[in-house]
Scaffold this motif. Structure first.
Motif, mmCIF file in Angstrom:
data_model
loop_
_atom_site.group_PDB
_atom_site.id
_atom_site.type_symbol
_atom_site.label_atom_id
_atom_site.label_comp_id
_atom_site.label_asym_id
_atom_site.label_seq_id
_atom_site.Cartn_x
_atom_site.Cartn_y
_atom_site.Cartn_z
ATOM 1 N N GLY A 131 -23.574 -13.749 -3.078
ATOM 2 C CA GLY A 131 -23.110 -13.015 -4.259
ATOM 3 C C GLY A 131 -23.245 -11.524 -4.081
ATOM 4 O O GLY A 131 -22.789 -10.983 -3.065
ATOM 5 N N PRO A 132 -23.918 -10.846 -5.011
ATOM 6 C CA PRO A 132 -24.005 -9.378 -4.955
ATOM 7 C C PRO A 132 -24.780 -8.869 -3.730
ATOM 8 O O PRO A 132 -24.653 -7.706 -3.358
ATOM 9 C CB PRO A 132 -24.737 -8.998 -6.240
ATOM 10 N N ALA A 133 -25.576 -9.742 -3.100
ATOM 11 C CA ALA A 133 -26.318 -9.313 -1.906
ATOM 12 C C ALA A 133 -25.401 -9.204 -0.675
ATOM 13 O O ALA A 133 -25.819 -8.734 0.374
ATOM 14 C CB ALA A 133 -27.463 -10.280 -1.626
ATOM 15 N N TYR A 134 -24.183 -9.666 -0.840
ATOM 16 C CA TYR A 134 -23.198 -9.558 0.243
ATOM 17 C C TYR A 134 -22.599 -8.152 0.213
ATOM 18 O O TYR A 134 -21.721 -7.852 -0.584
ATOM 19 C CB TYR A 134 -22.107 -10.617 0.055
ATOM 20 N N THR A 135 -23.141 -7.277 1.054
ATOM 21 C CA THR A 135 -22.719 -5.875 1.047
ATOM 22 C C THR A 135 -21.995 -5.543 2.346
ATOM 23 O O THR A 135 -22.024 -6.333 3.292
ATOM 24 C CB THR A 135 -23.951 -4.961 0.948
ATOM 25 N N THR A 136 -21.371 -4.381 2.398
ATOM 26 C CA THR A 136 -20.655 -3.979 3.605
ATOM 27 C C THR A 136 -21.572 -3.921 4.835
ATOM 28 O O THR A 136 -21.212 -4.448 5.884
ATOM 29 C CB THR A 136 -19.933 -2.629 3.382
#
Ligand code: HEM
Length: 159
Positions: A131-136
């Protein structure tokens, strides 16, 4: 360094549930390229992808794939120690592709496509579970590790 930390932290939770996450990955893979299903000799025992992915043979392969990722994550500091294993693994997959295609050119192409779809499926799995922990930066870190694994497998393939 920082990339390794991102990979290790995200794998901490994912790695505890390898099979369900592996199923998400392979469901996506077979969606992107349904023909890949036929590379598994035992796909004749099942019909559509979701059914296959609940069969014992497929679950076993899903588990094997996740264990390879697990090994790569645990060896981030010395990935080269996996080199021989990955070369050999690439060679085994070449045999799978060649048997199906009777033609090395086609099977090389299949391998390349597989790796591209594999990359997309891996990212899809990470994105849907993190989810939001999936960053560039996280995405980039995983891509870098994936490309090292794939390049070793491809070198084994070329031999
Ligand atoms: C074995 C196909 C991707 C890891 C196999 C086998 C097949 C196969 C047919 C032999 C039968 C079996 O063990 O189930 C494929 C196809 C792939 C794919 C079609 C892509 C669509 C991968 C990936 C990895 C992987 C990405 C790991 C990074 C393994 C391992 C084995 C295996 C560890 C066992 C090899 C051994 O017996 O020593 N694969 N595979 N596979 N695969 Fe894959």
């Amino acid at each position: 360094e920082k990339e390794k930390g991102l990979i290790r932290d995200s794998w901490e939770s994912l790695g505890k549930n390898k099979v369900p996450h592996g199923i998400v990955l392979f469901t996506r893979l077979f969606e992107l390229d349904p023909a890949l299903l036929t590379l598994f000799s035992y796909s004749t025992n099942c019909g559509v992808a979701p059914e296959c992915l609940s069969s014992p043979e497929f679950l076993e392969h899903v588990t094997k794939v996740m264990l390879v990722i697990d090994a790569a994550v645990s060896h981030l500091d010395d990935l080269h120690t996996l080199e021989d294993f990955l070369l050999n693994l690439g060679r085994k997959h070449q045999a799978v592709g060649v048997k199906t295609h009777h033609n090395t050119q086609t099977s090389k192409m299949t391998m390349r496509l597989t790796m591209i779809f594999g990359e997309k499926s891996l990212l899809y799995m990470l994105q849907s579970s993190l989810g939001p922990a999936y960053t560039t930066p996280l995405r980039q870190a995983w891509l870098n590790m994936y490309s090292i694994v794939v390049s070793a497998m491809t070198r084994g393939w070329a031999k």
